[in-house]
Scaffold this active site. Structure first.
Site, mmCIF file in Angstrom:
data_model
loop_
_atom_site.group_PDB
_atom_site.id
_atom_site.type_symbol
_atom_site.label_atom_id
_atom_site.label_comp_id
_atom_site.label_asym_id
_atom_site.label_seq_id
_atom_site.Cartn_x
_atom_site.Cartn_y
_atom_site.Cartn_z
ATOM 1 N N HIS A 162 52.494 61.870 4.345
ATOM 2 C CA HIS A 162 51.518 62.592 5.158
ATOM 3 C C HIS A 162 52.198 62.747 6.511
ATOM 4 O O HIS A 162 52.351 61.776 7.250
ATOM 5 C CB HIS A 162 50.215 61.793 5.280
ATOM 6 C CG HIS A 162 49.184 62.463 6.124
ATOM 7 N ND1 HIS A 162 47.880 62.650 5.722
ATOM 8 C CD2 HIS A 162 49.248 63.007 7.372
ATOM 9 C CE1 HIS A 162 47.199 63.272 6.668
ATOM 10 N NE2 HIS A 162 48.013 63.493 7.689
ATOM 11 N N ASP A 208 43.810 67.019 -2.212
ATOM 12 C CA ASP A 208 43.510 66.021 -1.168
ATOM 13 C C ASP A 208 42.006 65.694 -1.187
ATOM 14 O O ASP A 208 41.423 65.431 -0.131
ATOM 15 C CB ASP A 208 43.951 66.519 0.212
ATOM 16 C CG ASP A 208 43.993 65.416 1.260
ATOM 17 O OD1 ASP A 208 44.020 64.227 0.888
ATOM 18 O OD2 ASP A 208 43.976 65.747 2.465
HETATM 19 O O1 DOR Z 1 41.405 64.495 5.739
HETATM 20 C C1 DOR Z 1 41.875 63.523 5.202
HETATM 21 N N1 DOR Z 1 41.093 62.566 4.659
HETATM 22 N N2 DOR Z 1 43.198 63.388 5.147
HETATM 23 C C2 DOR Z 1 43.786 62.254 4.728
HETATM 24 O O2 DOR Z 1 44.979 62.187 4.700
HETATM 25 C C3 DOR Z 1 42.966 61.094 4.324
HETATM 26 C C4 DOR Z 1 41.670 61.569 3.830
HETATM 27 C C5 DOR Z 1 40.668 60.475 3.566
HETATM 28 O O3 DOR Z 1 41.029 59.506 2.884
HETATM 29 O O4 DOR Z 1 39.531 60.607 3.987
#
Ligand code: DOR
Length: 443
Positions: free
Chosen positions: A181, A306
Site C-alpha cells: 500500500h 479493496d
Molecule cells: O480505505 C481503506 N480501507 N484502505 C485501506 O488500505 C484499508 C482499508 C480498511 O481496512 O478499512
C-alpha cells in the site's frame, strides 16, 4: 450436493482461454472442468443439468485485495457474510489483508484465519501476512500465503512500515511476493496538520495527495529493483504512478487498480460524502482516464476491490473521524461488465482477464482463471442482457451499503460455482458450500 456430482452447464456463451466466445455445454465433476463441447450427451440420473441459455460463462472472479474483518472486527463484516457477498458477486476466490485483530503478523494468526475460513467460507481463500518492523522471522516462515503485505502509509500501529531503513531488510530477505500500500505517511502526517479542522470529506484527496502516493511507489520500486524482489503495487490510484510504471516497470513488478478508482472520482464526495472516502483516495476525472489507459495497455495488470466495509454509523461521523474504505465484492463484476457492455470502455474478455486470469497468473495460483479441461470448476454465469440497480436491501455484506447504490448495472451473476458446487443460483445462496485454501506455486 458434493464436489463429486456431475453438472452439465447447457447452452452457455462460454469465454474460452483465447478470448473468443463459443456457444456450448460444459461438464463439471470432481471439482474440475471435465469437458467443453458444442453439445454434450444427456445427463444421467444422478447428474445435474443447469440451463444457461442466454447467459455468459466466465471464470470465477479472483479478488486479490479484500479486508474481511475477522477476527476482531466482526461487527463490520465476518468471513460468513463476506464470503456470501463474494458468492453473490461471482467472486470465487479472494486474498485477504492482515489488518484484522489480532493482526495477521504471526504464523499463529495466519493459521487461525485459515482455520476460521475452512469452517465458514463459501468461496476459496488466501491470507496475506502483514509486515511489522519486528516480524521478519515470521514473514520468512509463514506458509501458505500469497505473500507479504506492507502498509507504507494509511495505517496506524505495528503494521505501518514507512521508512526505508525498516523496509530494506524485508525486501532484502526471502523471496515471497511483497504487496505494498504505497502512500508516504510522513507527507500525509504533515498535510493532515495543514488541513486540520476541515470537515469536508473532499479534503481527504488533498491530504493524501497524488505526490504522497507517487513517493511511496517510487521507494517501493527502488527497493524492488535493488533486490530484484517480486513486487505488487496495490490499488494504483494516480496517473503519475501509472506513467512512472509505463516508463520503468521491471518484469517482476505488477500493479492493480480498483473499479472505484476507474469509475468514481472527487466529484463523488458531493454525491455520497464519506462513502467515497478510501485510501488511497479517489482522484480527479483526468486520473480515471489515465488509469483506464494504463489498464488497457497492460501497464496495470489486474483489478482488486479493496473491499473495506465500515458500518453506516461509522461512516456518518464527520470527516476526519469517518473511517476510510468501501465494500466491493458483490458489485465489482457487474460494475466492470457494465463498463464493457454499456460504456464500451473495454471488452468482456478483457474484464475477465483483469478479474481472474491475470490475477491467477500474477499470484501463481495453479488451475484457476480459465475455462478449460483440468481447471478448477470455479465459474460464474452472468446475464449481459438485462439491467438491474444496486439495491442496499439486497446486499449480503454486513455493512449493508454500497458506493454504487442506484447504479443500473448489467452482467449480474446468475449462478456462481465454487469447486464444482453451485453456491449461488438465481438469488439463492447455498450456505452448505465451502471453499478451499488457495495454493501458490513458487519459482
Ligand atoms: O480505505 C481503506 N480501507 N484502505 C485501506 O488500505 C484499508 C482499508 C480498511 O481496512 O478499512
Amino acid at each position: 450436493m458434493s464436489t463429486t456430482q456431475i453438472i452439465y452447464i447447457r447452452g452457455a456463451n462460454i469465454l474460452l482461454p483465447d478470448g473468443n466466445f463459443s456457444l456450448g455445454d460444459v461438464k463439471l465433476g470432481g471439482g474440475k472442468i471435465l469437458e467443453i463441447s458444442s453439445e454434450l450427451p444427456a445427463a444421467g440420473e444422478s447428474e445435474m443439468d443447469l440451463n444457461a441459455e442466454g447467459l455468459t460463462l466466465l471464470p470465477g472472479v479472483i479478488d486479490p485485495q479484500v479486508h474481511f474483518r475477522e477476527p476482531g472486527l466482526e461487527y463490520k463484516e465476518d468471513l460468513s457474510t463476506a464470503s456470501r457477498a463474494c458468492a453473490k458477486g461471482g467472486v470465487t476466490s479472494f486474498l485477504e489483508m492482515p489488518n484484522t485483530r489480532p493482526l495477521t503478523s504471526t504464523k499463529e494468526a495466519l493459521a487461525d484465519k485459515l482455520e476460521r475460513a475452512a469452517q465458514k467460507c463459501l468461496v476459496n481463500y488466501g491470507f496475506f501476512m502483514g509486515a511489522t518492523p519486528e516480524n521478519l522471522p515470521d514473514l520468512l516462515e509463514a506458509n501458505p500465503s500469497p505473500g507479504i503485505k506492507i502498509f507504507m502509509g494509511s495505517m496506524h500501529g505495528p503494521l505501518l512500515v514507512d521508512h526505508e531503513e525498516i523496509l530494506e531488510p524485508i525486501f532484502a530477505k526471502g523471496d515471497r511476493l511483497i504487496a505494498v500500500h504505497a502512500e508516504n505517511q510522513d507527507r500525509i502526517n504533515r498535510r493532515r496538520e495543514e488541513f486540520a479542522g476541515q470537515t469536508d470529506p473532499a479534503i481527504h484527496s488533498q491530504i493524501q495527495d497524488e505526490q504522497a502516493a507517487l513517493e511511496a511507489t517510487q521507494l517501493a520500486l527502488k527497493l524492488s529493483k535493488k533486490y530484484q524482489r517480486r513486487l505488487h503495487i496495490l490499488h494504483l490510484s494516480t496517473g503519475i504512478e501509472a506513467e512512472l510504471l509505463r516508463q520503468d516497470k521491471p518484469a517482476w513488478v505488477t500493479a492493480e487498480v480498483t473499479p472505484q478508482h476507474l469509475v468514481l472520482n472527487i466529484t463523488d464526495y458531493g454525491k455520497i460524502g464519506t462513502k467515497a472516502q478510501m485510501n488511497p483516495p479517489l482522484r480527479s476525472p483526468e486520473n480515471n482516464e489515465v488509469l483506464w489507459r494504463a489498464l488497457l495497455d497492460g501497464v496495470i495488470d489486474f483489478i482488486a476491490t479493496d473491499h473495506a466495509p465500515h458500518t453506516l454509523e461509522e461512516k456518518a461521523k464527520p470527516y476526519p473521524n469517518s473511517p476510510s474504505g468501501m465494500p466491493g465484492v458483490e458489485t465489482s463484476l457487474p460494475v466492470m461488465l457494465t463498463q464493457a457492455i454499456a460504456v464500451g470502455r473495454c471488452s468482456v474478455a478483457q474484464v475477465s482477464n483483469w478479474m481472474s486470469t491475470a490475477v491467477a497468473k500474477g499470484y501463481n495460483i495453479p488451475n484457476k482463471g480459465a475455462i478449460a479441461p483440468g481447471y478448477d470448476a470455479d465459474l460464474v454465469l452472468v446475464d449481459l442482457n438485462n439491467y438491474r440497480p444496486v439495491l442496499a436491501s439486497e446486499l449480503q455484506t454486513k455493512c449493508g451499503w454500497s458506493p454504487f447504490e442506484g447504479w443500473q448495472l448489467t452482467g449480474w451473476p446468475v449462478v456462481t460455482i465454487v469447486g464444482g458446487q453451485v453456491v449461488y443460483d438465481h438469488g439463492k445462496l447455498n450456505l452448505e458450500v465451502r471453499g478451499k485454501a488457495l495454493t501458490f506455486d513458487h519459482h
